[in-house]
Design a protein around this motif. Structure first.
Motif, mmCIF file in Angstrom:
data_model
loop_
_atom_site.group_PDB
_atom_site.id
_atom_site.type_symbol
_atom_site.label_atom_id
_atom_site.label_comp_id
_atom_site.label_asym_id
_atom_site.label_seq_id
_atom_site.Cartn_x
_atom_site.Cartn_y
_atom_site.Cartn_z
ATOM 1 N N HIS A 92 -26.496 -19.081 37.805
ATOM 2 C CA HIS A 92 -25.143 -18.559 38.052
ATOM 3 C C HIS A 92 -25.163 -17.087 38.475
ATOM 4 O O HIS A 92 -24.333 -16.661 39.268
ATOM 5 N N VAL A 95 -25.621 -16.958 42.093
ATOM 6 C CA VAL A 95 -24.370 -17.239 42.811
ATOM 7 C C VAL A 95 -23.535 -15.959 42.862
ATOM 8 O O VAL A 95 -23.024 -15.566 43.918
ATOM 9 N N ILE A 96 -23.433 -15.287 41.712
ATOM 10 C CA ILE A 96 -22.621 -14.060 41.628
ATOM 11 C C ILE A 96 -23.206 -12.951 42.510
ATOM 12 O O ILE A 96 -22.465 -12.217 43.162
ATOM 13 N N ASP A 97 -24.541 -12.854 42.540
ATOM 14 C CA ASP A 97 -25.183 -11.821 43.370
ATOM 15 C C ASP A 97 -25.381 -12.254 44.819
ATOM 16 O O ASP A 97 -25.968 -11.512 45.616
ATOM 17 N N ARG A 98 -24.951 -13.458 45.163
ATOM 18 C CA ARG A 98 -25.130 -14.016 46.513
ATOM 19 C C ARG A 98 -26.590 -14.001 46.952
ATOM 20 O O ARG A 98 -26.906 -13.664 48.097
ATOM 21 N N SER A 132 -21.821 -23.759 45.693
ATOM 22 C CA SER A 132 -21.228 -24.855 44.920
ATOM 23 C C SER A 132 -22.293 -25.623 44.159
ATOM 24 O O SER A 132 -22.122 -25.939 42.973
ATOM 25 N N VAL A 135 -23.277 -23.585 41.215
ATOM 26 C CA VAL A 135 -22.305 -23.650 40.109
ATOM 27 C C VAL A 135 -22.549 -24.921 39.290
ATOM 28 O O VAL A 135 -22.642 -24.888 38.059
ATOM 29 N N ALA A 174 -21.979 -13.540 29.150
ATOM 30 C CA ALA A 174 -20.812 -13.650 30.030
ATOM 31 C C ALA A 174 -20.084 -12.307 30.085
ATOM 32 O O ALA A 174 -19.659 -11.863 31.156
ATOM 33 N N GLU A 177 -22.133 -9.922 32.339
ATOM 34 C CA GLU A 177 -21.945 -10.259 33.761
ATOM 35 C C GLU A 177 -20.581 -9.781 34.224
ATOM 36 O O GLU A 177 -20.422 -9.240 35.319
ATOM 37 N N PHE A 178 -19.584 -10.012 33.371
ATOM 38 C CA PHE A 178 -18.222 -9.652 33.747
ATOM 39 C C PHE A 178 -18.069 -8.131 33.856
ATOM 40 O O PHE A 178 -17.470 -7.626 34.816
ATOM 41 N N ILE A 181 -19.405 -6.775 37.075
ATOM 42 C CA ILE A 181 -18.479 -6.928 38.201
ATOM 43 C C ILE A 181 -17.367 -5.892 38.097
ATOM 44 O O ILE A 181 -16.999 -5.241 39.080
ATOM 45 N N HIS B 128 -15.202 -12.863 46.784
ATOM 46 C CA HIS B 128 -16.398 -13.148 46.001
ATOM 47 C C HIS B 128 -16.254 -12.679 44.550
ATOM 48 O O HIS B 128 -16.745 -13.335 43.629
ATOM 49 N N SER B 132 -16.719 -15.061 41.398
ATOM 50 C CA SER B 132 -17.636 -14.698 40.317
ATOM 51 C C SER B 132 -16.941 -14.763 38.964
ATOM 52 O O SER B 132 -17.493 -15.291 37.996
ATOM 53 N N ILE B 136 -17.826 -17.260 35.694
ATOM 54 C CA ILE B 136 -18.010 -16.804 34.309
ATOM 55 C C ILE B 136 -16.986 -17.441 33.364
ATOM 56 O O ILE B 136 -17.333 -17.936 32.289
#
Lengths: 355, 355
Positions: A92, A95-98, A132, A135, A174, A177-178, A181, B128, B132, B136
């Motif tokens: 995941h 995905v968040i960091d592309r 996708s 995820v 979590a 990570e949040f 961002i 994005h 993201s 989460i």
């Protein structure tokens, strides 16, 4: 810095491999009944799990055995649960960091992006197919971390405790990570306090505190040991994260396996950046940090300022400081000497790499 | 078709609300200790969970009580676990479908996209950030579905069984989401068999079979009842999905709350499309279906062909057929008349809406 450079004696790793192998075997058999595509997704997930050096299971098994635990098969399920949580978080996180590559090979998103491109999809559409699939694969790894923990045989009280430790690991990761961002939305570099807080949430809890405490709880260790291991894990994880961020900017690319300007281009919030952003030198590099088009020469300029401003030394000292604090938590009669000896190299390696 | 139109007597829903309320309250208190941003993410997740009509908890509670269960507080934890799983799946489904709105209000991704835009981020960067945050938040809902199930008091055997039911729900839903992506890569419409298989995976298992079987298992129902409820749930879920896809194309937008050409533009794989794609009429619309720029007039043309080719009637009959099969599974002395009476409206409503 890959965590496999942090040596912890590998006892009972065979059993962890066994637990993971059985889990993936069962899952692939179930998935094949649904269809070859779903079986392929499970194979991809297994490959993502296979690349690691089992750092978290090593901590689980070390704590468990050195605190008197003898049922390696049982402890291995706990180790496997933390490994699967790790897989979920990196899948995941990618995905968040592309990101489409991990450890030099395509990750889940990379694999399914290629498949979508081969099917004739547009670049943007294919990227999204990749995300996708990432995820979905991460969801499977995450939910099965809970499933593996359910397989552990223990008293109701110990099971409840293990459940709380896993929960805390997910809750904190979590959050980390949040916050990552959230802070990236603010152009200002956060204060050091916030950097340390994020390091603890993103790294310490699931990679150090959780595995050590889970191993101790399963071994029925006394409460003070569990607390000490948590404190050790917290500070060791912070030390690790600060050192890892240093290597992300100054590390040898061949050894770290990553480019050493990705973090600069991304404007990653680190102790280095937090320190330099409060100094007059910041004016000369603030417009470069976080700019996606940063050249190699500009990256060198930023590195020079980080050295000259003292940010590099400050960060290295800070990592050493947390490593040393981590060590003091183990200085207690309740922590067996063998466990102290096994964990010592973890913090020494952190400091050695950035000196 | 929103599942709240499928009536199931609301018994013990208050307890379900209580269980969810306690869970979110505890989580928000924990999150606030980490920071206001993380607390905000939990509030957003709570809002996503608050909008639903508790269809899955209703099934859990109905099955549980009509099979003799009396501890509503305990069963409510199971109901809450399925509700949280539902939240997890819709939050991640919205990421996969690139949707920013759910039930007319911004979803998790929509909320954080707006926050990122307000912070001055580019449109693509803000999207994005939205995705993201969705990844989460969905992870938190998913992992806590397992946590809520751990709170249930039951024998080891019943707990193991409940764990397996939740696991099957996650395993099948992930498979359904994945197959959806996979079939969308193939320009050809899949055969009906595949459409029905996907409907079962995506809808039946977690929305019908799982909740009904979990309620029955917790009530210590005999095995034959558990099997019957699973069969009912499988066919009712398939009927529901086929009907829902029909309403997605022919439904009244005001009543369904969705535009009725989104599915046509997206080229969604449905029984309607599978049927028409094997007919000569397909040639006249195949280039329109799945084209993002489809106009209202073109959507009308596709609808006309779907009616004239018989695809609409075929799908309506198919939904009715599965609804009727679902009913026959309840025709057994082992299924109490009250439970049959409670579940009957679920399948009747499906058929009534598409006739």
């Amino acid at each position: 810095m890959d965590m496999d450079t942090l040596l912890v004696e590998p006892i009972g790793l065979e059993q962890v491999e066994g637990a993971l192998g059985r889990f993936f075997e069962e899952s692939k058999v179930r998935a094949a009944k649904i269809g070859p595509g779903y079986h392929g997704l499970w194979e991809t997930l297994e490959r993502c799990t296979a690349g690691g050096k089992r750092f978290r299971p090593r901590l689980v098994m070390s704590a468990y055995q050195m605190l008197g635990g003898r049922d390696l098969e049982n402890a291995a399920e706990v180790g496997a649960a933390f490994e699967l949580l790790h897989t979920a978080l990196i899948v995941h996180d990618d995905v968040i960091d592309r990101d489409f590559i991990r450890r030099g090979i395509p990750n889940v998103s990379g694999r399914y992006r290629s498949i979508a491109e081969a099917a004739g999809m547009s670049a943007e559409g294919a990227r999204h197919v990749g995300f996708s699939a990432g995820v979905i694969a991460g969801d499977l790894a995450l939910s099965n971390a809970y499933r593996l923990l359910e397989r552990v045989e223990a008293s109701a009280a110990v099971r409840r405790r293990l459940g709380e430790i896993l929960d805390e690991a997910v809750f904190a990761s979590a959050a980390g990570e949040f916050l990552d961002i959230e802070t990236s939305l603010n152009p200002a570099m956060p204060p050091l306090e916030d950097i340390v807080h994020m390091a603890r949430l993103k790294t310490s809890v699931y990679s150090f505190e959780g595995p050590l405490q889970a191993g101790a709880v399963l071994a029925d260790a006394q409460e003070e040991v569990v607390v000490r291991l948590g404190e050790f894990g917290r500070d060791a994880g912070i030390a690790y994260q600060i050192a890892d961020d240093l290597l992300g900017v100054f590390g040898n690319e061949t050894r770290t396996g990553k480019t050493n300007w990705g973090d600069l281009r991304e404007g990653k919030r680190t102790a280095l950046m937090s320190y330099v952003s409060a100094r007059p030198e910041w004016d000369s590099i603030s417009s470069l940090v976080g700019s996606p088009g940063m050249s190699a020469a500009e990256a060198d300029q930023v590195r020079r300022i980080l050295v000259d401003s003292g940010a590099r030394d400050y960060s290295a000292d800070l990592a050493a400081d947390y490593a040393s604090r981590a060590r003091t938590h183990l200085e207690s009669d309740v922590v067996p000497a063998a466990l102290r000896a096994a964990l010592e190299p973890v913090v020494s390696a952190v400091v050695d790499r950035v000196r």
